[in-house]
Write a protein that holds these residues in place. Structure first.
Motif, mmCIF file in Angstrom:
data_model
loop_
_atom_site.group_PDB
_atom_site.id
_atom_site.type_symbol
_atom_site.label_atom_id
_atom_site.label_comp_id
_atom_site.label_asym_id
_atom_site.label_seq_id
_atom_site.Cartn_x
_atom_site.Cartn_y
_atom_site.Cartn_z
ATOM 1 N N HIS A 34 0.822 -1.222 0.000
ATOM 2 C CA HIS A 34 0.000 0.000 0.000
ATOM 3 C C HIS A 34 0.853 1.266 0.000
ATOM 4 O O HIS A 34 1.940 1.270 0.570
ATOM 5 C CB HIS A 34 -0.870 0.055 1.277
ATOM 6 N N HIS B 56 -0.588 -7.372 2.855
ATOM 7 C CA HIS B 56 0.841 -7.406 3.198
ATOM 8 C C HIS B 56 1.380 -8.820 3.003
ATOM 9 O O HIS B 56 2.473 -9.016 2.466
ATOM 10 C CB HIS B 56 1.078 -6.977 4.655
ATOM 11 N N ASP C 264 1.976 4.238 1.771
ATOM 12 C CA ASP C 264 2.354 4.437 3.199
ATOM 13 C C ASP C 264 3.097 3.243 3.784
ATOM 14 O O ASP C 264 3.806 3.376 4.780
ATOM 15 C CB ASP C 264 1.231 4.943 4.133
ATOM 16 N N ASP C 265 2.971 2.041 3.197
ATOM 17 C CA ASP C 265 3.741 0.895 3.709
ATOM 18 C C ASP C 265 5.257 1.152 3.670
ATOM 19 O O ASP C 265 5.957 0.809 4.629
ATOM 20 C CB ASP C 265 3.449 -0.385 2.909
HETATM 21 ZN ZN LIG Z 1 -0.409 -1.539 4.375
#
Ligand SMILES: [Zn+2]
Length: 244
Positions: free
Chosen positions: A23, A139, A25-26
């Motif tokens: 994602h 994830h 921001d990951d």
């Molecule tokens: Zn994430």
């Protein structure tokens, strides 16, 4: 910066580093301080963000397309804060990621194009997080697909042969994979010097973080057990695989 001669990431030459995560921001949450440390040391970092992050909102009036555009913009700004040179988006829908052959091929294409020395991804075996929560299924899927792409698909030309035949993408060996978000780390980086820039980069994900002060407090509380609020020390942890 202090002498890093005995650090686990001491490399003689500039490295190409590819971060593959699910994602927007990951990359900052999982390994933003490490990325900043590596950029400062002269390495080149590229992000590959697999999904649009288009489910990450409680705002009933926003559509997935709008949210995707917002989140990609935020991701580019956060990458800029850390000095990341390139952000590649694969535009998969958020929340539905499966480590299937299509995803493996798409990541293989990125690996063969970017040709990194080092890849960072996350641990697909983490079901329960170190902070007492459930790991996001995207994830786990992202980590699984990225590891399957690095070995053997990126390395062996008869895997997805059309990548070589049609797109002229030669096989590539990634020398090391650094697996973040793992419950079994074997490599610990002291990232005290770049912890604040990680937080600054996270501030760019405005649609996600809520109150920035609370975020800062939460991240400042992640100091190591042997440090104090006045003299904090911060770490990011990885499982390190040497493949080439
Ligand atoms: Zn994430």
């Amino acid at each position: 910066m202090a002498d890093q001669g005995d650090a686990p990431d001491y490399w003689d030459t500039s490295q190409k580093i590819l971060v593959v995560l699910a994602h927007p921001d990951d990359p900052e949450f999982f390994c933003g301080a490490t990325t900043a440390r590596w950029v400062r040391a002269g390495h080149q970092v590229t992000y590959c963000v697999i999904t649009c992050g288009d489910k990450g909102s409680k705002d009933l009036s926003i559509s997935s397309d709008e949210l995707c555009a917002i989140r990609q913009k935020e991701q580019r700004k956060a990458a800029q804060v850390l000095g990341v040179e390139q952000v590649i988006f694969l535009n998969y829908p958020d929340g539905y990621l499966i480590p299937d052959l299509k995803l493996r091929k798409d990541i293989t294409r990125v690996i063969r194009s970017v040709r990194p020395d080092i890849m960072i991804t996350c641990d697909p075996q983490t079901l329960f997080t170190q902070f007492g929560g459930l790991n996001h299924p995207d994830h786990r899927a992202a980590g699984q697909a990225a590891l399957d792409a690095v070995f053997p698909a990126a390395r062996d030309h008869l895997n997805f042969p059309e990548l070589l035949q049609d797109e002229k993408l030669e096989p590539h060996i990634v020398r090391e994979v650094w697996v973040s978000g793992t419950l079994v780390p074997d490599t610990i980086l002291d990232v005290t010097d770049t912890w604040e820039i990680k937080i600054t980069a996270l501030y760019e994900h405005k649609s996600q973080i809520g109150d920035p002060e609370q975020l800062a407090e939460r991240l400042h509380n992640r100091r190591t057990g042997d440090s104090t609020p006045e003299n904090p020390r911060y770490e990011e942890k990885f499982r390190r695989l040497k493949l080439g």
